[in-house]
Design a protein around this motif. Structure first.
Motif, PDB file in Angstrom:
ATOM      1  N   GLN A 172       5.090 -11.191 -14.131  1.00  0.00           N
ATOM      2  CA  GLN A 172       4.873 -11.928 -15.376  1.00  0.00           C
ATOM      3  C   GLN A 172       5.181 -13.407 -15.232  1.00  0.00           C
ATOM      4  OE1 GLN A 172       7.190  -9.851 -18.304  1.00  0.00           O
ATOM      5  NE2 GLN A 172       5.711  -8.187 -18.475  1.00  0.00           N
ATOM      6  N   GLU A 173       5.719 -13.810 -14.095  1.00  0.00           N
ATOM      7  CA  GLU A 173       6.035 -15.218 -13.855  1.00  0.00           C
ATOM      8  C   GLU A 173       4.750 -16.043 -13.814  1.00  0.00           C
ATOM      9  OE1 GLU A 173       7.805 -17.721 -10.108  1.00  0.00           O
ATOM     10  OE2 GLU A 173       8.573 -15.719 -10.486  1.00  0.00           O
ATOM     11  N   ASP A 174       4.760 -17.185 -14.466  1.00  0.00           N
ATOM     12  CA  ASP A 174       3.578 -18.050 -14.500  1.00  0.00           C
ATOM     13  C   ASP A 174       3.665 -19.049 -13.349  1.00  0.00           C
ATOM     14  OD1 ASP A 174       1.239 -19.259 -15.248  1.00  0.00           O
ATOM     15  OD2 ASP A 174       2.148 -20.483 -16.827  1.00  0.00           O
ATOM     16  N   ASN A 175       3.109 -18.657 -12.194  1.00  0.00           N
ATOM     17  CA  ASN A 175       3.137 -19.534 -11.031  1.00  0.00           C
ATOM     18  C   ASN A 175       1.736 -19.900 -10.543  1.00  0.00           C
ATOM     19  OD1 ASN A 175       2.436 -17.081 -10.019  1.00  0.00           O
ATOM     20  ND2 ASN A 175       4.146 -16.895  -8.605  1.00  0.00           N
ATOM     21  N   GLY A 176       0.727 -19.639 -11.344  1.00  0.00           N
ATOM     22  CA  GLY A 176      -0.630 -20.032 -11.005  1.00  0.00           C
ATOM     23  C   GLY A 176      -1.366 -19.074 -10.082  1.00  0.00           C
ATOM     24  N   LEU A 177      -0.720 -18.017  -9.626  1.00  0.00           N
ATOM     25  CA  LEU A 177      -1.370 -17.055  -8.743  1.00  0.00           C
ATOM     26  C   LEU A 177      -2.008 -15.934  -9.551  1.00  0.00           C
ATOM     27  CD1 LEU A 177       1.303 -16.575  -5.936  1.00  0.00           C
ATOM     28  CD2 LEU A 177      -0.868 -17.757  -5.737  1.00  0.00           C
ATOM     29  N   PRO A 178      -3.153 -15.423  -9.104  1.00  0.00           N
ATOM     30  CA  PRO A 178      -3.708 -14.248  -9.768  1.00  0.00           C
ATOM     31  C   PRO A 178      -2.808 -13.036  -9.514  1.00  0.00           C
ATOM     32  CG  PRO A 178      -5.076 -14.901  -7.913  1.00  0.00           C
ATOM     33  CD  PRO A 178      -4.007 -15.922  -8.044  1.00  0.00           C
ATOM     34  N   VAL A 179      -2.895 -12.048 -10.361  1.00  0.00           N
ATOM     35  CA  VAL A 179      -1.969 -10.916 -10.301  1.00  0.00           C
ATOM     36  C   VAL A 179      -2.109 -10.137  -8.990  1.00  0.00           C
ATOM     37  CG1 VAL A 179      -3.460  -9.242 -11.456  1.00  0.00           C
ATOM     38  CG2 VAL A 179      -0.987  -9.045 -11.665  1.00  0.00           C
ATOM     39  N   HIS A 180      -3.295 -10.121  -8.382  1.00  0.00           N
ATOM     40  CA  HIS A 180      -3.470  -9.360  -7.156  1.00  0.00           C
ATOM     41  C   HIS A 180      -2.888 -10.063  -5.936  1.00  0.00           C
ATOM     42  CE1 HIS A 180      -7.146 -11.818  -7.508  1.00  0.00           C
ATOM     43  NE2 HIS A 180      -7.096 -11.882  -6.204  1.00  0.00           N
ATOM     44  N   LEU A 181      -2.373 -11.288  -6.083  1.00  0.00           N
ATOM     45  CA  LEU A 181      -1.746 -12.002  -4.973  1.00  0.00           C
ATOM     46  C   LEU A 181      -0.260 -12.267  -5.202  1.00  0.00           C
ATOM     47  CD1 LEU A 181      -4.496 -14.620  -4.105  1.00  0.00           C
ATOM     48  CD2 LEU A 181      -3.982 -12.489  -2.933  1.00  0.00           C
ATOM     49  N   LYS A 182       0.292 -11.797  -6.300  1.00  0.00           N
ATOM     50  CA  LYS A 182       1.698 -12.079  -6.612  1.00  0.00           C
ATOM     51  C   LYS A 182       2.665 -11.257  -5.777  1.00  0.00           C
ATOM     52  CE  LYS A 182       1.351 -14.013 -11.170  1.00  0.00           C
ATOM     53  NZ  LYS A 182       1.952 -14.089 -12.482  1.00  0.00           N
ATOM     54  N   GLY A 183       2.182 -10.279  -5.030  1.00  0.00           N
ATOM     55  CA  GLY A 183       3.056  -9.436  -4.225  1.00  0.00           C
ATOM     56  C   GLY A 183       3.518 -10.086  -2.941  1.00  0.00           C
TER      57      GLY A 183
ATOM     58  N   ALA B 217       2.908 -11.956   0.988  1.00  0.00           N
ATOM     59  CA  ALA B 217       2.057 -12.020   2.179  1.00  0.00           C
ATOM     60  C   ALA B 217       1.278 -10.728   2.396  1.00  0.00           C
ATOM     61  CB  ALA B 217       2.911 -12.334   3.402  1.00  0.00           C
ATOM     62  N   LYS B 218       1.874  -9.610   2.071  1.00  0.00           N
ATOM     63  CA  LYS B 218       1.191  -8.321   2.243  1.00  0.00           C
ATOM     64  C   LYS B 218      -0.061  -8.254   1.374  1.00  0.00           C
ATOM     65  CE  LYS B 218       2.201  -3.412   1.845  1.00  0.00           C
ATOM     66  NZ  LYS B 218       3.213  -2.430   1.454  1.00  0.00           N
ATOM     67  N   ASP B 219       0.060  -8.689   0.121  1.00  0.00           N
ATOM     68  CA  ASP B 219      -1.099  -8.700  -0.779  1.00  0.00           C
ATOM     69  C   ASP B 219      -2.158  -9.682  -0.308  1.00  0.00           C
ATOM     70  OD1 ASP B 219      -0.109  -6.755  -2.409  1.00  0.00           O
ATOM     71  OD2 ASP B 219       0.557  -8.104  -3.987  1.00  0.00           O
ATOM     72  N   SER B 220      -1.719 -10.836   0.186  1.00  0.00           N
ATOM     73  CA  SER B 220      -2.659 -11.837   0.675  1.00  0.00           C
ATOM     74  C   SER B 220      -3.439 -11.318   1.884  1.00  0.00           C
ATOM     75  CB  SER B 220      -1.906 -13.118   1.037  1.00  0.00           C
ATOM     76  OG  SER B 220      -2.786 -14.089   1.523  1.00  0.00           O
ATOM     77  N   LEU B 221      -2.734 -10.664   2.804  1.00  0.00           N
ATOM     78  CA  LEU B 221      -3.391 -10.104   3.980  1.00  0.00           C
ATOM     79  C   LEU B 221      -4.386  -9.018   3.585  1.00  0.00           C
ATOM     80  CD1 LEU B 221      -3.541  -9.966   7.097  1.00  0.00           C
ATOM     81  CD2 LEU B 221      -1.750  -8.245   6.969  1.00  0.00           C
ATOM     82  N   LEU B 222      -3.990  -8.164   2.673  1.00  0.00           N
ATOM     83  CA  LEU B 222      -4.882  -7.102   2.207  1.00  0.00           C
ATOM     84  C   LEU B 222      -6.116  -7.681   1.513  1.00  0.00           C
ATOM     85  CD1 LEU B 222      -5.304  -4.053   1.866  1.00  0.00           C
ATOM     86  CD2 LEU B 222      -4.041  -4.207  -0.266  1.00  0.00           C
ATOM     87  N   TYR B 223      -5.916  -8.723   0.698  1.00  0.00           N
ATOM     88  CA  TYR B 223      -7.029  -9.369   0.002  1.00  0.00           C
ATOM     89  C   TYR B 223      -8.005  -9.997   0.991  1.00  0.00           C
ATOM     90  CZ  TYR B 223      -9.509 -12.788  -2.850  1.00  0.00           C
ATOM     91  OH  TYR B 223     -10.483 -13.541  -3.444  1.00  0.00           O
ATOM     92  N   ARG B 224      -7.473 -10.720   1.982  1.00  0.00           N
ATOM     93  CA  ARG B 224      -8.351 -11.379   2.964  1.00  0.00           C
ATOM     94  C   ARG B 224      -9.076 -10.375   3.843  1.00  0.00           C
ATOM     95  NH1 ARG B 224      -4.935 -16.785   4.638  1.00  0.00           N
ATOM     96  NH2 ARG B 224      -4.845 -17.575   2.510  1.00  0.00           N
ATOM     97  N   THR B 225      -8.400  -9.294   4.204  1.00  0.00           N
ATOM     98  CA  THR B 225      -9.048  -8.251   5.001  1.00  0.00           C
ATOM     99  C   THR B 225     -10.182  -7.596   4.221  1.00  0.00           C
ATOM    100  OG1 THR B 225      -6.971  -7.826   6.149  1.00  0.00           O
ATOM    101  CG2 THR B 225      -8.638  -6.109   6.271  1.00  0.00           C
ATOM    102  N   THR B 226      -9.929  -7.290   2.961  1.00  0.00           N
ATOM    103  CA  THR B 226     -10.954  -6.675   2.118  1.00  0.00           C
ATOM    104  C   THR B 226     -12.141  -7.610   1.925  1.00  0.00           C
ATOM    105  OG1 THR B 226      -9.238  -5.458   0.956  1.00  0.00           O
ATOM    106  CG2 THR B 226     -11.377  -5.601  -0.120  1.00  0.00           C
ATOM    107  N   THR B 227     -11.864  -8.895   1.707  1.00  0.00           N
ATOM    108  CA  THR B 227     -12.936  -9.873   1.539  1.00  0.00           C
ATOM    109  C   THR B 227     -13.762  -9.997   2.820  1.00  0.00           C
ATOM    110  OG1 THR B 227     -11.586 -11.089  -0.040  1.00  0.00           O
ATOM    111  CG2 THR B 227     -13.449 -12.255   0.914  1.00  0.00           C
ATOM    112  N   GLY B 228     -13.083 -10.048   3.960  1.00  0.00           N
ATOM    113  CA  GLY B 228     -13.787 -10.151   5.242  1.00  0.00           C
ATOM    114  C   GLY B 228     -14.666  -8.939   5.510  1.00  0.00           C
TER     115      GLY B 228
END
Length: 77
Positions: free
Chosen positions: A30-41, A43-54
């Protein structure tokens, strides 16, 4: 009866080890830090997002390539 005592002891000790971290996760997401909810987790979420996008982009390009190749007429021998 001994087996029953062992199973009850195992269940009761296992339940004490669990820590309720729901409130911590609620604060994090719920913290307002400008990140979408699927990236707030983190580095693990970021890696998963980039892998899925690729993989999605690779699959889309491969589908277009396969459609182009299959639409060309075969050369006669």
């Amino acid at each position: 009866q001994a087996l029953r005592q062992i199973s009850q002891r195992t269940i009761s000790t296992a339940s004490r080890r669990l820590v309720n971290r729901v409130s911590e996760n609620q604060k994090l997401f719920q913290e307002d830090n400008g990140l979408p909810v699927h990236l707030k987790g983190g580095a693990k979420d970021s890696l998963l997002y980039r892998t899925t996008t690729g993989l999605t982009l690779f699959g889309a390009m491969y589908a277009v390539y396969f459609l182009l190749v299959s639409s060309m007429p075969k050369k006669p021998n």
